[in-house]
Design a protein around this motif. Structure first.
Motif, PDB file in Angstrom:
ATOM      1  N   GLU A 266     -32.187  30.804  18.738  1.00  0.00           N
ATOM      2  CA  GLU A 266     -33.225  30.837  17.699  1.00  0.00           C
ATOM      3  C   GLU A 266     -32.678  31.189  16.314  1.00  0.00           C
ATOM      4  OE1 GLU A 266     -35.151  33.802  20.177  1.00  0.00           O
ATOM      5  OE2 GLU A 266     -35.603  34.969  18.389  1.00  0.00           O
ATOM      6  N   ARG A 267     -31.492  31.770  16.246  1.00  0.00           N
ATOM      7  CA  ARG A 267     -30.960  32.156  14.937  1.00  0.00           C
ATOM      8  C   ARG A 267     -29.767  31.289  14.513  1.00  0.00           C
ATOM      9  NH1 ARG A 267     -31.910  37.979  12.790  1.00  0.00           N
ATOM     10  NH2 ARG A 267     -32.374  36.614  11.039  1.00  0.00           N
ATOM     11  N   ALA A 268     -29.537  30.202  15.218  1.00  0.00           N
ATOM     12  CA  ALA A 268     -28.387  29.342  14.895  1.00  0.00           C
ATOM     13  C   ALA A 268     -28.443  28.874  13.440  1.00  0.00           C
ATOM     14  CB  ALA A 268     -28.344  28.145  15.843  1.00  0.00           C
ATOM     15  N   GLN A 269     -29.631  28.525  12.976  1.00  0.00           N
ATOM     16  CA  GLN A 269     -29.726  28.015  11.603  1.00  0.00           C
ATOM     17  C   GLN A 269     -29.361  29.107  10.587  1.00  0.00           C
ATOM     18  OE1 GLN A 269     -30.091  24.690  11.127  1.00  0.00           O
ATOM     19  NE2 GLN A 269     -29.534  25.173   9.010  1.00  0.00           N
ATOM     20  N   ASP A 270     -29.712  30.353  10.908  1.00  0.00           N
ATOM     21  CA  ASP A 270     -29.335  31.462  10.007  1.00  0.00           C
ATOM     22  C   ASP A 270     -27.819  31.602   9.952  1.00  0.00           C
ATOM     23  OD1 ASP A 270     -31.988  32.191   9.470  1.00  0.00           O
ATOM     24  OD2 ASP A 270     -32.102  33.412  11.284  1.00  0.00           O
ATOM     25  N   VAL A 271     -27.181  31.462  11.113  1.00  0.00           N
ATOM     26  CA  VAL A 271     -25.712  31.552  11.174  1.00  0.00           C
ATOM     27  C   VAL A 271     -25.103  30.450  10.307  1.00  0.00           C
ATOM     28  CG1 VAL A 271     -23.708  31.277  12.717  1.00  0.00           C
ATOM     29  CG2 VAL A 271     -25.695  32.609  13.479  1.00  0.00           C
ATOM     30  N   ILE A 272     -25.661  29.271  10.411  1.00  0.00           N
ATOM     31  CA  ILE A 272     -25.157  28.124   9.650  1.00  0.00           C
ATOM     32  C   ILE A 272     -25.412  28.345   8.148  1.00  0.00           C
ATOM     33  CG2 ILE A 272     -25.465  25.630   9.252  1.00  0.00           C
ATOM     34  CD1 ILE A 272     -26.395  25.571  12.332  1.00  0.00           C
ATOM     35  N   ASP A 273     -26.639  28.766   7.812  1.00  0.00           N
ATOM     36  CA  ASP A 273     -27.019  28.909   6.399  1.00  0.00           C
ATOM     37  C   ASP A 273     -26.198  29.982   5.676  1.00  0.00           C
ATOM     38  OD1 ASP A 273     -28.868  26.944   6.733  1.00  0.00           O
ATOM     39  OD2 ASP A 273     -30.598  28.292   6.881  1.00  0.00           O
ATOM     40  N   VAL A 274     -25.870  31.058   6.369  1.00  0.00           N
ATOM     41  CA  VAL A 274     -25.143  32.135   5.685  1.00  0.00           C
ATOM     42  C   VAL A 274     -23.658  31.780   5.525  1.00  0.00           C
ATOM     43  CG1 VAL A 274     -24.373  33.658   7.544  1.00  0.00           C
ATOM     44  CG2 VAL A 274     -25.305  34.662   5.481  1.00  0.00           C
ATOM     45  N   GLY A 275     -23.224  30.733   6.208  1.00  0.00           N
ATOM     46  CA  GLY A 275     -21.854  30.243   6.021  1.00  0.00           C
ATOM     47  C   GLY A 275     -20.816  30.954   6.858  1.00  0.00           C
ATOM     48  N   ILE A 276     -21.182  31.336   8.077  1.00  0.00           N
ATOM     49  CA  ILE A 276     -20.202  31.942   8.983  1.00  0.00           C
ATOM     50  C   ILE A 276     -19.082  30.916   9.244  1.00  0.00           C
ATOM     51  CG2 ILE A 276     -19.869  32.832  11.360  1.00  0.00           C
ATOM     52  CD1 ILE A 276     -21.587  34.665   9.550  1.00  0.00           C
ATOM     53  N   ASP A 277     -17.830  31.375   9.203  1.00  0.00           N
ATOM     54  CA  ASP A 277     -16.695  30.471   9.460  1.00  0.00           C
ATOM     55  C   ASP A 277     -16.319  30.450  10.928  1.00  0.00           C
ATOM     56  OD1 ASP A 277     -15.670  29.770   6.626  1.00  0.00           O
ATOM     57  OD2 ASP A 277     -16.003  31.933   6.566  1.00  0.00           O
ATOM     58  N   SER A 278     -16.394  31.632  11.562  1.00  0.00           N
ATOM     59  CA  SER A 278     -16.002  31.709  12.970  1.00  0.00           C
ATOM     60  C   SER A 278     -17.003  32.587  13.699  1.00  0.00           C
ATOM     61  CB  SER A 278     -14.594  32.291  13.083  1.00  0.00           C
ATOM     62  OG  SER A 278     -14.499  33.505  12.367  1.00  0.00           O
ATOM     63  N   LEU A 279     -17.431  32.099  14.847  1.00  0.00           N
ATOM     64  CA  LEU A 279     -18.433  32.837  15.628  1.00  0.00           C
ATOM     65  C   LEU A 279     -17.886  33.067  17.026  1.00  0.00           C
ATOM     66  CD1 LEU A 279     -21.539  33.759  15.649  1.00  0.00           C
ATOM     67  CD2 LEU A 279     -21.852  31.726  17.054  1.00  0.00           C
ATOM     68  N   THR A 280     -17.971  34.310  17.481  1.00  0.00           N
ATOM     69  CA  THR A 280     -17.571  34.612  18.855  1.00  0.00           C
ATOM     70  C   THR A 280     -18.813  34.938  19.672  1.00  0.00           C
ATOM     71  OG1 THR A 280     -15.409  35.468  18.210  1.00  0.00           O
ATOM     72  CG2 THR A 280     -16.266  36.196  20.330  1.00  0.00           C
ATOM     73  N   VAL A 281     -18.922  34.317  20.835  1.00  0.00           N
ATOM     74  CA  VAL A 281     -20.038  34.607  21.731  1.00  0.00           C
ATOM     75  C   VAL A 281     -19.442  35.127  23.040  1.00  0.00           C
ATOM     76  CG1 VAL A 281     -22.137  33.689  22.793  1.00  0.00           C
ATOM     77  CG2 VAL A 281     -21.243  32.619  20.720  1.00  0.00           C
ATOM     78  N   THR A 282     -19.943  36.246  23.503  1.00  0.00           N
ATOM     79  CA  THR A 282     -19.450  36.776  24.776  1.00  0.00           C
ATOM     80  C   THR A 282     -20.271  36.182  25.909  1.00  0.00           C
ATOM     81  OG1 THR A 282     -18.714  38.802  23.718  1.00  0.00           O
ATOM     82  CG2 THR A 282     -18.981  38.876  26.105  1.00  0.00           C
ATOM     83  N   VAL A 283     -19.617  35.360  26.714  1.00  0.00           N
ATOM     84  CA  VAL A 283     -20.282  34.698  27.848  1.00  0.00           C
ATOM     85  C   VAL A 283     -19.547  35.154  29.109  1.00  0.00           C
ATOM     86  CG1 VAL A 283     -20.884  32.472  28.897  1.00  0.00           C
ATOM     87  CG2 VAL A 283     -20.826  32.680  26.396  1.00  0.00           C
ATOM     88  N   ASN A 284     -20.193  35.966  29.898  1.00  0.00           N
ATOM     89  CA  ASN A 284     -19.510  36.529  31.072  1.00  0.00           C
ATOM     90  C   ASN A 284     -19.763  35.757  32.349  1.00  0.00           C
ATOM     91  OD1 ASN A 284     -18.305  38.559  29.557  1.00  0.00           O
ATOM     92  ND2 ASN A 284     -20.126  39.837  29.671  1.00  0.00           N
ATOM     93  N   ALA A 285     -20.741  34.859  32.328  1.00  0.00           N
ATOM     94  CA  ALA A 285     -21.038  34.003  33.485  1.00  0.00           C
ATOM     95  C   ALA A 285     -21.953  32.882  33.023  1.00  0.00           C
ATOM     96  CB  ALA A 285     -21.721  34.804  34.588  1.00  0.00           C
ATOM     97  N   ILE A 286     -21.937  31.779  33.753  1.00  0.00           N
ATOM     98  CA  ILE A 286     -22.922  30.728  33.461  1.00  0.00           C
ATOM     99  C   ILE A 286     -23.844  30.531  34.656  1.00  0.00           C
ATOM    100  CG2 ILE A 286     -21.617  29.477  31.694  1.00  0.00           C
ATOM    101  CD1 ILE A 286     -21.102  27.470  34.240  1.00  0.00           C
ATOM    102  N   ASP A 287     -23.691  31.396  35.654  1.00  0.00           N
ATOM    103  CA  ASP A 287     -24.552  31.381  36.832  1.00  0.00           C
ATOM    104  C   ASP A 287     -25.364  32.683  36.810  1.00  0.00           C
ATOM    105  OD1 ASP A 287     -25.594  31.844  39.343  1.00  0.00           O
ATOM    106  OD2 ASP A 287     -23.841  31.087  40.424  1.00  0.00           O
ATOM    107  N   PRO A 288     -26.703  32.577  36.751  1.00  0.00           N
ATOM    108  CA  PRO A 288     -27.520  33.794  36.640  1.00  0.00           C
ATOM    109  C   PRO A 288     -27.272  34.805  37.762  1.00  0.00           C
ATOM    110  CG  PRO A 288     -28.874  31.848  36.280  1.00  0.00           C
ATOM    111  CD  PRO A 288     -27.521  31.347  36.705  1.00  0.00           C
ATOM    112  N   LYS A 289     -26.921  34.323  38.938  1.00  0.00           N
ATOM    113  CA  LYS A 289     -26.647  35.250  40.056  1.00  0.00           C
ATOM    114  C   LYS A 289     -25.459  36.147  39.716  1.00  0.00           C
ATOM    115  CE  LYS A 289     -28.214  33.189  44.372  1.00  0.00           C
ATOM    116  NZ  LYS A 289     -28.981  32.061  43.762  1.00  0.00           N
ATOM    117  N   ILE A 290     -24.429  35.543  39.129  1.00  0.00           N
ATOM    118  CA  ILE A 290     -23.228  36.306  38.756  1.00  0.00           C
ATOM    119  C   ILE A 290     -23.518  37.163  37.524  1.00  0.00           C
ATOM    120  CG2 ILE A 290     -20.802  36.104  38.019  1.00  0.00           C
ATOM    121  CD1 ILE A 290     -20.668  33.524  39.717  1.00  0.00           C
ATOM    122  N   GLU A 291     -24.202  36.573  36.571  1.00  0.00           N
ATOM    123  CA  GLU A 291     -24.503  37.324  35.332  1.00  0.00           C
ATOM    124  C   GLU A 291     -25.329  38.573  35.639  1.00  0.00           C
ATOM    125  OE1 GLU A 291     -23.397  36.813  32.208  1.00  0.00           O
ATOM    126  OE2 GLU A 291     -24.597  38.454  31.404  1.00  0.00           O
ATOM    127  N   ALA A 292     -26.236  38.459  36.605  1.00  0.00           N
ATOM    128  CA  ALA A 292     -27.081  39.620  36.936  1.00  0.00           C
ATOM    129  C   ALA A 292     -26.257  40.786  37.494  1.00  0.00           C
ATOM    130  CB  ALA A 292     -28.169  39.212  37.922  1.00  0.00           C
TER     131      ALA A 292
END
Ligand code: CLF
Ligand code: SF4
Length: 290
Positions: free
Chosen positions: A121-147
């Protein structure tokens, strides 16, 4: 126009620029967090402000003054990063800080790190403010593991536990990465490696985030604490094995220094945090957002 991945490989310490002695300053402006990683002690008190272990939260104005001071002491600083101590999208502090920095120090690379719950929902804000590099912490893509790694999220004021919360988190992370990457912003993904939980899942994560548009992947070894204090930390062999699997799909960053949320200097080479930040507290080992 934000810096391209190629630009960052020369000038950003976490995207390859470490070889050119590029430094960064972390500005601890983001207070609260909206998810509950099981390896993170989110208690914030007077004695110690965790997680991210930072001295104190700065206002955006204070942060921009600190940048000037830091550049005088360490001209190698090329990046202004915001990596906590809470989540950068949970308040507007990070965006307000970047807006000031953009005006005052247009040459600094603007780097943001988030858990990604609100990235969609805030991707456009990230783009508008001119972020050069964004790090996202993704620890799993399976909800069973993420839980198993995350107990709940606070989403639009509602606490959502277990797999249900994990599913929302993962969907928002991946969709957010897609949007931001499509706008030309270089995305790095961090994964906290917990061998007995997501050790066999690294390849799936690397494949999914690469398909979503992330360019580089960083594996952070678990520091066993909080709810995961009894988990075994990965060995060097585990980390190397995970990197090798991930590297089939995406560039792998191997020089992470697990910086604090108020780190200043060239990662692994110089540290000016004590000089820059007045009230520095006990630096205990804790999770780093990077
Ligand atoms: Fe900071 Fe992170 Fe930006 Fe780097 S750190 S917000 S991407 S400027 Fe770098 Fe430090 Fe590792 Fe992070 S060495 S913890 S990867
Ligand atoms: Fe929030 Fe980061 Fe702690 Fe996870 S590790 S609960 S994202 S502050």
């Amino acid at each position: 126009m934000s810096n391209t991945y190629k630009d960052l490989q020369n000038s950003h310490p976490c995207f390859g620029g470490h070889k050119n002695n590029a430094g960064r300053i972390h500005l601890p402006v983001s207070p609260g967090c909206n998810i509950a990683c099981r390896f993170c002690d989110r208690t914030i008190n007077d004695v110690e402000e965790r997680p991210g272990v930072t001295s104190k939260i700065l206002t955006p104005e204070e942060a921009s003054e600190i940048v000037g001071k830091a550049l005088d002491i360490c001209p190698d600083i090329k990046v202004a990063g915001i990596a906590g101590p809470g989540d950068t999208l949970a308040s507007d502090n990070a965006f307000n800080t970047f807006r000031i920095i953009k005006g005052k120090y247009p040459d600094l690379i603007k780097c943001m790190s988030t858990n990604g719950l609100l990235l969609n929902e805030r991707a456009q804000d990230v783009i508008d403010v001119g972020i050069d590099s964004l790090t996202v912490t993704v620890n799993a893509i399976d909800p069973k593991i993420e839980a198993k790694l995350n107990s709940f999220i606070i989403y639009h004021g509602k606490k959502i536990e277990g797999e249900e919360g994990a599913k929302i988190l993962i969907e928002n992370q991946l969709e957010g990465i897609r949007k931001v990457a499509a706008a030309g912003i270089t995305v790095k993904v961090n994964t906290v490696l917990v061998p007995d939980i997501n050790g066999e899942h690294i390849e799936d994560i690397a494949k999914a985030v690469s398909a979503a548009g992330a360019k580089i992947y960083n594996i952070i070894p678990l520091i066993p604490q909080h709810e995961l204090k009894d988990q075994t930390a990965p060995t060097c062999k585990d980390i190397e094995g995970a990197r090798l699997k991930a590297s089939k799909y995406i560039d792998v960053f191997r020089h992470c220094q697990h910086c604090r949320a108020d780190a200043v200097g060239v990662p692994g080479k110089s540290e000016f945090g004590d000089q820059i930040y007045q009230r520095r507290l006990n630096a205990k080992e804790t999770f780093s957002h990077g």
